[in-house]
Write an enzyme that holds these catalytic residues in place. Sequence first.
Site, PDB file in Angstrom:
ATOM      1  N   ASP A   1      38.974  26.117  59.609  1.00  0.00           N
ATOM      2  CA  ASP A   1      40.150  26.713  60.264  1.00  0.00           C
ATOM      3  C   ASP A   1      41.087  27.312  59.093  1.00  0.00           C
ATOM      4  O   ASP A   1      40.663  27.600  57.995  1.00  0.00           O
ATOM      5  CB  ASP A   1      40.968  25.403  60.708  1.00  0.00           C
ATOM      6  CG  ASP A   1      41.040  24.467  59.524  1.00  0.00           C
ATOM      7  OD1 ASP A   1      41.933  24.674  58.645  1.00  0.00           O
ATOM      8  OD2 ASP A   1      40.575  23.474  59.488  1.00  0.00           O
TER       9      ASP A   1
ATOM     10  N   CYS B   1      41.489  21.166  51.313  1.00  0.00           N
ATOM     11  CA  CYS B   1      42.952  21.573  51.225  1.00  0.00           C
ATOM     12  C   CYS B   1      43.771  21.177  50.016  1.00  0.00           C
ATOM     13  O   CYS B   1      44.777  21.742  49.512  1.00  0.00           O
ATOM     14  CB  CYS B   1      43.697  21.124  52.556  1.00  0.00           C
ATOM     15  SG  CYS B   1      44.203  19.466  52.602  1.00  0.00           S
ATOM     16  N   TYR B   2      43.308  19.835  49.453  1.00  0.00           N
ATOM     17  CA  TYR B   2      43.845  19.472  48.372  1.00  0.00           C
ATOM     18  C   TYR B   2      43.388  20.091  47.225  1.00  0.00           C
ATOM     19  O   TYR B   2      44.131  19.785  45.879  1.00  0.00           O
ATOM     20  CB  TYR B   2      43.543  17.795  48.022  1.00  0.00           C
ATOM     21  CG  TYR B   2      44.194  16.866  49.253  1.00  0.00           C
ATOM     22  CD1 TYR B   2      45.797  17.036  49.511  1.00  0.00           C
ATOM     23  CD2 TYR B   2      43.428  16.433  50.233  1.00  0.00           C
ATOM     24  CE1 TYR B   2      46.142  16.091  50.321  1.00  0.00           C
ATOM     25  CE2 TYR B   2      44.087  15.696  51.133  1.00  0.00           C
ATOM     26  CZ  TYR B   2      45.499  15.753  51.297  1.00  0.00           C
ATOM     27  OH  TYR B   2      46.077  15.099  52.524  1.00  0.00           O
TER      28      TYR B   2
ATOM     29  N   ASP C   1      39.137  16.434  50.351  1.00  0.00           N
ATOM     30  CA  ASP C   1      39.246  17.437  51.566  1.00  0.00           C
ATOM     31  C   ASP C   1      39.504  18.608  50.774  1.00  0.00           C
ATOM     32  O   ASP C   1      40.469  18.615  49.790  1.00  0.00           O
ATOM     33  CB  ASP C   1      40.460  16.677  52.078  1.00  0.00           C
ATOM     34  CG  ASP C   1      41.109  17.777  53.458  1.00  0.00           C
ATOM     35  OD1 ASP C   1      40.830  18.835  53.218  1.00  0.00           O
ATOM     36  OD2 ASP C   1      41.734  17.133  54.398  1.00  0.00           O
TER      37      ASP C   1
ATOM     38  N   HIS D   1      42.355  25.305  56.324  1.00  0.00           N
ATOM     39  CA  HIS D   1      41.658  25.093  54.946  1.00  0.00           C
ATOM     40  C   HIS D   1      41.427  26.381  54.439  1.00  0.00           C
ATOM     41  O   HIS D   1      41.062  26.392  53.207  1.00  0.00           O
ATOM     42  CB  HIS D   1      40.531  24.170  55.554  1.00  0.00           C
ATOM     43  CG  HIS D   1      40.944  22.797  55.685  1.00  0.00           C
ATOM     44  ND1 HIS D   1      41.469  22.277  56.963  1.00  0.00           N
ATOM     45  CD2 HIS D   1      41.202  21.885  54.972  1.00  0.00           C
ATOM     46  CE1 HIS D   1      41.763  21.230  56.809  1.00  0.00           C
ATOM     47  NE2 HIS D   1      41.514  20.656  55.493  1.00  0.00           N
TER      48      HIS D   1
ATOM     49  N   HIS E   1      51.258  10.837  47.993  1.00  0.00           N
ATOM     50  CA  HIS E   1      50.380  11.726  48.575  1.00  0.00           C
ATOM     51  C   HIS E   1      50.131  12.981  48.059  1.00  0.00           C
ATOM     52  O   HIS E   1      51.472  13.757  47.479  1.00  0.00           O
ATOM     53  CB  HIS E   1      51.009  11.867  49.972  1.00  0.00           C
ATOM     54  CG  HIS E   1      50.454  12.756  50.820  1.00  0.00           C
ATOM     55  ND1 HIS E   1      50.149  14.046  50.756  1.00  0.00           N
ATOM     56  CD2 HIS E   1      49.428  12.259  52.113  1.00  0.00           C
ATOM     57  CE1 HIS E   1      49.475  14.530  51.924  1.00  0.00           C
ATOM     58  NE2 HIS E   1      48.812  13.393  52.748  1.00  0.00           N
TER      59      HIS E   1
ATOM     60  N   LYS F   1      40.923   7.435  49.380  1.00  0.00           N
ATOM     61  CA  LYS F   1      40.606   8.441  50.745  1.00  0.00           C
ATOM     62  C   LYS F   1      39.308   9.331  50.372  1.00  0.00           C
ATOM     63  O   LYS F   1      38.920   9.395  49.301  1.00  0.00           O
ATOM     64  CB  LYS F   1      41.965   9.277  51.107  1.00  0.00           C
ATOM     65  CG  LYS F   1      42.875   8.349  51.610  1.00  0.00           C
ATOM     66  CD  LYS F   1      42.675   7.614  52.847  1.00  0.00           C
ATOM     67  CE  LYS F   1      43.830   6.834  53.485  1.00  0.00           C
ATOM     68  NZ  LYS F   1      43.393   6.301  54.874  1.00  0.00           N
TER      69      LYS F   1
ATOM     70  N   ASP G   1      37.236  21.504  55.640  1.00  0.00           N
ATOM     71  CA  ASP G   1      37.628  20.207  54.902  1.00  0.00           C
ATOM     72  C   ASP G   1      36.454  19.956  54.383  1.00  0.00           C
ATOM     73  O   ASP G   1      36.638  19.711  52.775  1.00  0.00           O
ATOM     74  CB  ASP G   1      38.211  19.428  55.874  1.00  0.00           C
ATOM     75  CG  ASP G   1      38.424  17.887  55.501  1.00  0.00           C
ATOM     76  OD1 ASP G   1      37.811  17.463  54.438  1.00  0.00           O
ATOM     77  OD2 ASP G   1      38.958  17.034  56.120  1.00  0.00           O
TER      78      ASP G   1
ATOM     79  N   ARG H   1      44.799  10.925  48.579  1.00  0.00           N
ATOM     80  CA  ARG H   1      45.688   9.673  48.371  1.00  0.00           C
ATOM     81  C   ARG H   1      44.483   8.765  47.742  1.00  0.00           C
ATOM     82  O   ARG H   1      43.406   8.985  47.855  1.00  0.00           O
ATOM     83  CB  ARG H   1      46.098   8.976  49.621  1.00  0.00           C
ATOM     84  CG  ARG H   1      47.492   9.648  50.326  1.00  0.00           C
ATOM     85  CD  ARG H   1      47.745   9.174  51.685  1.00  0.00           C
ATOM     86  NE  ARG H   1      46.861   9.313  52.734  1.00  0.00           N
ATOM     87  CZ  ARG H   1      46.679   8.660  53.926  1.00  0.00           C
ATOM     88  NH1 ARG H   1      47.689   7.418  54.011  1.00  0.00           N
ATOM     89  NH2 ARG H   1      45.785   9.280  54.706  1.00  0.00           N
TER      90      ARG H   1
END
Length: 467
Positions: free
Chosen positions: A408, A283-284, A281, A411, A232, A278, A401, A275
């Site tokens: 938010d 945040c990654y 996003d 993020h 992850h 998936k 995201d 991952r």
Amino acid sequence: MPLFEFHDLRQLQKDDDVRTESSREQASTEGTLNKFYNPYIQKQALFFDSLVLFIEEHTKFAKKGLRTLPSYFDSLDASRPWFCFWCCNALSMLPNLGNDPTLVSDFSNFLGNFCQDKEKGGIAGGPGQLSHVAPTFSGTIALCALKANQGLDLIDKQKMYSFLYSLKDPVSKGFRMHVDGEVDTRGCFCALIVATVLNIMDDKLTEGVAEYIVNCQTYEGGIGAYPGVEAHGGYTYCGLAAMMFMKKAHLLDLDSLTHWLARRQMSYEGGFQGRTNKLVDACYSFWVGASFPLLEAALVSLKDPKDRTELDQQILDYLQWQPPTLDSETRIKYTPKTFSLKDTLKKIKTHHNSEEYCQIEEMEATEPYLDLQDSEWMFNQTALQEYLLLCCQQESGGLRDKPVKQPDFYHTCYALFGLSISQHNPSGSLAVLGDCKNLLRQINPLFQMCTDSVSNVLNYYGGRTSV
């Protein structure tokens, strides 16, 4: 600035005509993003110069999380130090904190006097709650990001050490998140960064932790929450960073880790997934994007010091990190086969082009299509900036995201972290997409705060310039 054929370089998914739930979600996401990318594709010459980061709006959005929140945030009452971390870090990357002279004193008082357990040590998610290593990390780093030395003075280092040591699991040697809580790589990272910042790290704290994290690395190359589970992006960053703090990152399989990280950048979207199989996003942008500078420093540590280049030293300076002193036998043993960046990218590209191999989410390891000659990280910095600027900004403020989600504070912070990493190179050269005003202040990916804040706290606790 040369234009490019967007769809020739940013491929849509290839699902071999086998429709699955995940392939349908991927196609839906690509369709949504296409609405944002199409105007960009049609008018590149215009967009290259006019892409704008909504600095004023993001500043206002982040400030909303610092004082009074609406009642629907009640469920996050145990995460109050995280709001300090997310919002203060977001603001620290933007031009200034604004006109709030009481911010430092108020946060110092809140985190140091109300959230800190004065008897057992550690910081809780809110006043009167159980100490937990995650808010201990976020609260401590928030004070560091604010350069709130008066707040750091309130932290009882001796009791903090006792608290961190109480979280060590005697069997696995990893760290629990709280007393009787779960053991995972997050706990290891949170405990060790706090110990590093406060200069209370010792062999007793780190005993067996490296072996635990090595056992968390999966067959794919990434790192999972604990041994035997899926790799992850967030846990990979936590595990790698924890190993960096212990000067033991070379013990990981850096070859497979490089390949796993390189495959997390999405082909069409340009952002990162967390991952295999998936969705993208924002945040990654940090959790995966920040892992590349750490990885490169770990690779540099395996070079004989006399063979290190100027860029190698710049990478170490960028992270404010001193590599361990390794003997030649250890360097040879742990140096991965695909050591150089050029060989790594060549191997990945060959692997991608093999007929028996197909992953819908993986990005081709091609040369950067935008002529940014100073792009020095092992990911496409331009593509990531395109995703964040075109698809993740809310015009009224905050980052999200992906377009179907609402912005938010979490993020917003980590998307800006990723944007900063993609703009700054270790050499000091810049790779800013769009308006020059988009430039954020440089963060240190290892410490999760601006570089000058790291310098301040390292000097404050021990007169250090690096760790």
